[in-house]
Write an enzyme that holds these catalytic residues in place. Structure first.
Site, mmCIF file in Angstrom:
data_model
loop_
_atom_site.group_PDB
_atom_site.id
_atom_site.type_symbol
_atom_site.label_atom_id
_atom_site.label_comp_id
_atom_site.label_asym_id
_atom_site.label_seq_id
_atom_site.Cartn_x
_atom_site.Cartn_y
_atom_site.Cartn_z
ATOM 1 N N CYS D 35 33.445 42.213 63.107
ATOM 2 C CA CYS D 35 32.594 41.106 62.735
ATOM 3 C C CYS D 35 31.907 41.294 61.237
ATOM 4 O O CYS D 35 31.352 40.379 60.795
ATOM 5 C CB CYS D 35 31.472 41.005 63.781
ATOM 6 N N ASP D 37 29.840 43.469 60.357
ATOM 7 C CA ASP D 37 28.260 44.113 60.078
ATOM 8 C C ASP D 37 28.012 45.205 61.511
ATOM 9 O O ASP D 37 28.595 45.166 62.588
ATOM 10 C CB ASP D 37 27.222 43.324 60.172
ATOM 11 N N CYS D 60 27.291 43.557 54.633
ATOM 12 C CA CYS D 60 27.052 43.049 53.241
ATOM 13 C C CYS D 60 25.665 43.335 52.307
ATOM 14 O O CYS D 60 24.831 44.319 53.388
ATOM 15 C CB CYS D 60 26.913 41.445 53.330
ATOM 16 N N CYS D 104 22.015 38.385 59.509
ATOM 17 C CA CYS D 104 21.779 39.665 59.128
ATOM 18 C C CYS D 104 20.188 40.271 59.312
ATOM 19 O O CYS D 104 20.103 41.381 59.789
ATOM 20 C CB CYS D 104 22.345 39.845 57.747
HETATM 21 S S1 FES Z 1 26.653 41.855 57.505
HETATM 22 FE FE1 FES Z 1 28.235 39.985 57.318
HETATM 23 S S2 FES Z 1 27.099 38.449 56.387
HETATM 24 FE FE2 FES Z 1 25.560 40.334 56.463
#
Ligand code: FES
Ligand SMILES: Cc1ncc(COP(=O)(O)O)c(C=O)c1O
Ligand SMILES: Cc1ncc(COP(=O)(O)O)c(C=O)c1O
Ligand code: FES
Lengths: 182, 391, 391, 182
Positions: D35, D37, D60, D104
């Site tokens: 996914c 994350d 991210c 997040c």
């Molecule tokens: S970890 Fe993918 S959008 Fe933040």
């Protein structure tokens, strides 16, 4: 890049041979105002040559320029030469016309040809013994003036002044109107 | 020769202030607003600022503004986007007889794709009857789209009343108005108008070409029209035309601030021009005498043809336009003039002067100085004119 | 800090020469090209000149070029215009698995409207097999649309071979290619490619945003996509964005003249960058190793996430992009990376550097100087990395 | 207008409390790399307070900044206070997050909560008499080490080094790996 060539604009701004000829030897009318264009051509013929050509035009810049150009091209030509004038020649003489205006040059040549045809029919009628009257609908000639055209069956109306037939749906007599205007 | 531009309905000159605001986005600020790196930051901020400026012009929320590349695109988006998204509700749309080609032809395309279109007629002044619209609405109607101000005859429609009557008839029906001629020119407020969708274009009010927007009320079910990436929240794909959007935004802000003055200025010039033109024999105003765009003068000149008029006006330094057959590529007389009952023969002599903020009383006088002569000259050439004179 | 722009696939800076050519059309030459008066003359001439310039870039006739506001619009126009116009022939289209979203989502929209779409897979290098396309063609197929050069992995498709095979199977089938990444960058000729339609966009080769074109081979049956007036011969409504069109034209001419140099310059930088990046442990090139866009470098960096890479690169003055889930608004990993068989977890670490004519070897060195440290830093923070290290 | 606020960028560029705690009192893991994350939170607890918080994050910029922010917010708090930290608070502390990045901040809070829960379950297990083993699938505790979890039925594998259970589908023992890394 103006839509029209300089030559077209010149003929539009300074049209040659505008007007009508009261005692025309032949008259050609094409188009109608609903379509946005209408041309009347008048010719005088002498020794089988176009001694004079005049026109009246309702229409766009191209229509006016084409009328002017055709009148100039036809002037002085023999009837056969004049009949050979095509819309392509007219457009070429004008240095080209926009695609969607080619029909205007067609109209110009058509009106000229119609005027010549009118002249030739009148000549033929005269040769047939001075027929007095012509049906404005089918162009047939009659010696005596009938109430209804014996050829196409149209009902004829006549001008009280000059006795010429008045086309269907028109109020005034075109013949007298021409004269009055001239 | 003094040049007079009186064709602001075709396009307006770009306001120099708008131009100045656009310049950086052609140069240093060239980045893509979708980029995560620093080159995207300035452009992204500028696009969102412009969105707020446009929203404010028409009393909308920022999130309800979707940028397009033209008024036509906005109109296509509105009609087809609503039609495609609401197929399950119904496949019937209502438009008026005097829509812009981008609405009219979108409707025709939908017709080919199996939709049904009802076209509401207008009266002699070009007005749509709200009751007629309400009556045309059916159970399967999904959209009513009526032009706000006509670029050909200037008439302004009672959109608020139309929307009210329509929603009375059927609550969940979308109402769209093509406000390309009005937004940025006269006060336009989406809530007061009661519309769910509204199209506008920057080039109509001193903004750049290539700029436009569709207002989409929150909660409106619509399909994207230009499918693509994530731009405009996935509702309109394609790299954002940042300079154009920036220009549209500032043009909207300037229009809002200066609207009062502009309207007063235009209306005065308009009425002076109408009076002068219609003083000429057999020249008549088309459209509504008072409920009309402040800068739009439309007349019909009998016995002559519009394109010929335009060319002679042009030769006198005056730029105008016409809805005559000869000026339309399709070689058909304007459907708008036909709709208000102008005979096809007369429609050939249509002329439209559209004023802008830069015009002056001298410009109007220049037109009025040459107009009678030009008309006379063409009438003398016309095979129609003398006949009637004599009759 | 020295700034390095390596995101030319997102948008290119505007060539200053192109900009200069556009300026007059924001100012004096503001007229509408459709206007009959003098204000229309210059703009009209400029638009037609630009049309010839674009036509020459791709070996087309002037009349076959139709201006749009973006590559996305051109793609929508091609797919839906052909689909709607040829309904009576059939309702089946063929695309590849690595199309741009504007093609992919246009196809999906058509699917909702009752069309059938076949998606051709690609191999690990992102190549479409021409035989597979030919095999997918059916009696009711109306269009085959395959991207020319991929903006995500750089792979260039054998369009000529695809078109040849398709036409062999079924003569009257239209072939479209999305050449947004190739037209103006590498030699593109519509006859050599054998395509009937081709999309391009100015912002991909130093032209302005808001400019694009669809090539439509003479005799192609297509419906307008933006319905409206007579602009673009009735095939695309909306006031022409004259400055953008002028810019597109000059950008095309400059691209044609300078293409050889540009390609050589880009290819050298590209290969240097690929070599340096893939020297880092567990960093691999995506796309085809040689059949690829001259300026496009795409890699996958294991154990780290693309957006985080971008932000750290940005902090080092380097602008790049990624196809990771986190950089896509839709929060889905790039369908292109999925199509070439990159595991979703790895696809998260995708990076795309796209070079432009203004880049230098120093730019490449700057990237290579910081890249290993950035990767290391993020890997140290990653819960995935050390586990594998240990294992 | 950068996508992220200065505060987010600061926490991303200079993340606080990055790392792992080999002898953590609680570990929380959420997300997975597919996914895009994945976050691991490690906590040390003393007198019902978070004495230390560390994290490792794959994700991210927002995910990293959120992890850092959460670790900072939680540090020194009582377990109850830490459990009350919401994603909205995290986002607010960071000066806001883009719409599509709100998940997040959710992850950050979730990972912290998971670590606290892990700690509390271990405490409960200890209170239940020093249960030796916990199923890595359902978190159930056992006194004796079964072959198959008596609660969820999962088949258990154990590390040859430390004897801890190894999660399904993983090669190496996470407990030893942590230590080796530290
Ligand atoms: S970890 Fe993918 S959008 Fe933040
Ligand atoms: C291959 C490809 N097709 C289409 C597009 C869309 O172009 P535009 O952003 O001009 O709509 C892009 C944009 O980068 C692209 O790379
Ligand atoms: C009423 C109206 N709608 C739509 C349009 C189309 O706008 P654009 O040329 O920006 O596509 C126009 C253009 O003048 C207009 O007058
Ligand atoms: S007379 Fe109408 S186009 Fe020429």
């Amino acid at each position: 890049m103006p839509v029209y060539t300089d030559k077209v604009l010149d003929h539009f701004m300074n049209p040659r041979n505008v007007g009508s000829i009261p005692d025309a030897d032949g008259i050609g009318k094409v188009g109608n105002p609903t379509c946005g264009d209408m041309m009347d051509f008048y010719i005088k013929v002498k020794d089988n040559r176009l001694e004079d050509v005049k026109f009246k035009t309702f229409g766009c810049g191209a229509a006016i320029a084409v009328s002017s150009m055709v009148s100039e091209m036809a002037m002085g030509k023999t009837l056969e030469e004049a009949k050979a004038i095509t819309r392509e020649q007219v457009a070429q003489e004008l240095g080209g016309l926009p695609d969607n205006k080619m029909h205007c040059s067609n109209l110009g040549a058509e009106a000229l040809h119609a005027a010549i045809e009118d002249y030739e029919q009148k000549q033929a009628a005269a040769q047939q013994g001075g027929l007095a009257c012509q049906c404005p609908f089918c162009n047939e000639f009659f010696k005596d003036v009938p109430e209804v055209c014996t050829s196409c069956g149209a009902k004829l109306r006549f001008c009280d002044e000059c006795g010429q037939p008045i086309p269907h749906g028109q109020e005034a007599c075109p013949t007298c109107a021409e004269k009055a205007q001239a | 020769m003094r040049e007079v531009y009186l064709d602001h309905a075709a396009t307006t000159p770009l306001d120099p202030r708008v131009w100045e605001a656009m310049v950086p986005f052609f140069r240093e600020q060239f980045g893509n607003p979708q980029s995560l790196h620093r080159y995207g930051d300035g452009p992204r901020e500028a696009v969102e600022h412009a969105r707020a400026q446009v929203a404010e012009l028409i009393g909308a929320q920022d999130k309800e503004i979707f940028f397009t590349a033209s008024g036509s695109e906005a109109n296509n988006f509105a009609l087809k986007g609503i039609a495609f998204a609401n197929e399950n509700v119904g496949k019937h749309l209502v438009i008026s007889a005097i829509e812009h080609h981008s609405v009219l032809n979108s409707a025709r395309t939908l017709e080919k794709l199996g939709y049904e279109i009802t076209v509401i007629p207008v009266d002699a002044h070009g007005l749509v009857d709200p009751a007629a619209v309400a009556e045309a609405v059916r159970d399967d109607t999904v959209l009513v789209s009526i032009i706000h101000g006509s670029n050909e005859i200037g008439t302004i429609q009672p959109i608020a009343e139309i929307a009210r009557r329509v929603k009375e008839r059927k609550r969940r029906i979308y109402v769209h108005t093509d406000a390309v001629m009005t937004a940025g020119t006269i006060p336009v407020n989406v809530d007061e108008l009661g519309v769910d969708l509204l199209s506008l274009a920057g080039s109509a009010f001193y903004g750049p070409k290539g700029s436009g927007a569709l207002y989409i009320r929150r909660g409106t079910r619509i399909m994207p029209y230009i499918d693509g990436g994530v731009q405009e929240k996935g509702r309109r794909g394609g790299t954002e035309n940042v300079p154009a959007i920036v220009g549209l935004g500032l043009a909207a802000e300037l229009a809002r601030g200066e609207m009062g003055q502009r309207v007063a200025h235009l209306t005065a010039l308009r009425d002076r021009l109408i009076q002068g033109l219609t003083a000429v024999d057999r020249v008549t105003l088309t459209g509504h005498p008072t409920q009309r765009l402040p800068g739009l003068v439309s007349v019909v000149v009998e016995y002559v043809e519009g394109e010929a008029l335009l060319l002679l006006l042009n030769a006198s330094g005056i730029a105008a336009s016409s809805g005559s057959t000869c000026t339309s590529r399709a070689l058909k007389a304007s459907h708008v003039l036909t709709a208000i009952g102008v005979e096809t023969a007369l429609a050939q002599g249509s002329l439209v002067f559209s004023l802008g903020v830069g015009n002056t009383p001298e410009d109007v006088d220049q037109v009025l100085g040459v107009f009678p002569k030009i008309v006379e000259r063409l009438r003398a050439m016309s095979p129609l004119y003398h006949k009637v004179e004599v009759a």
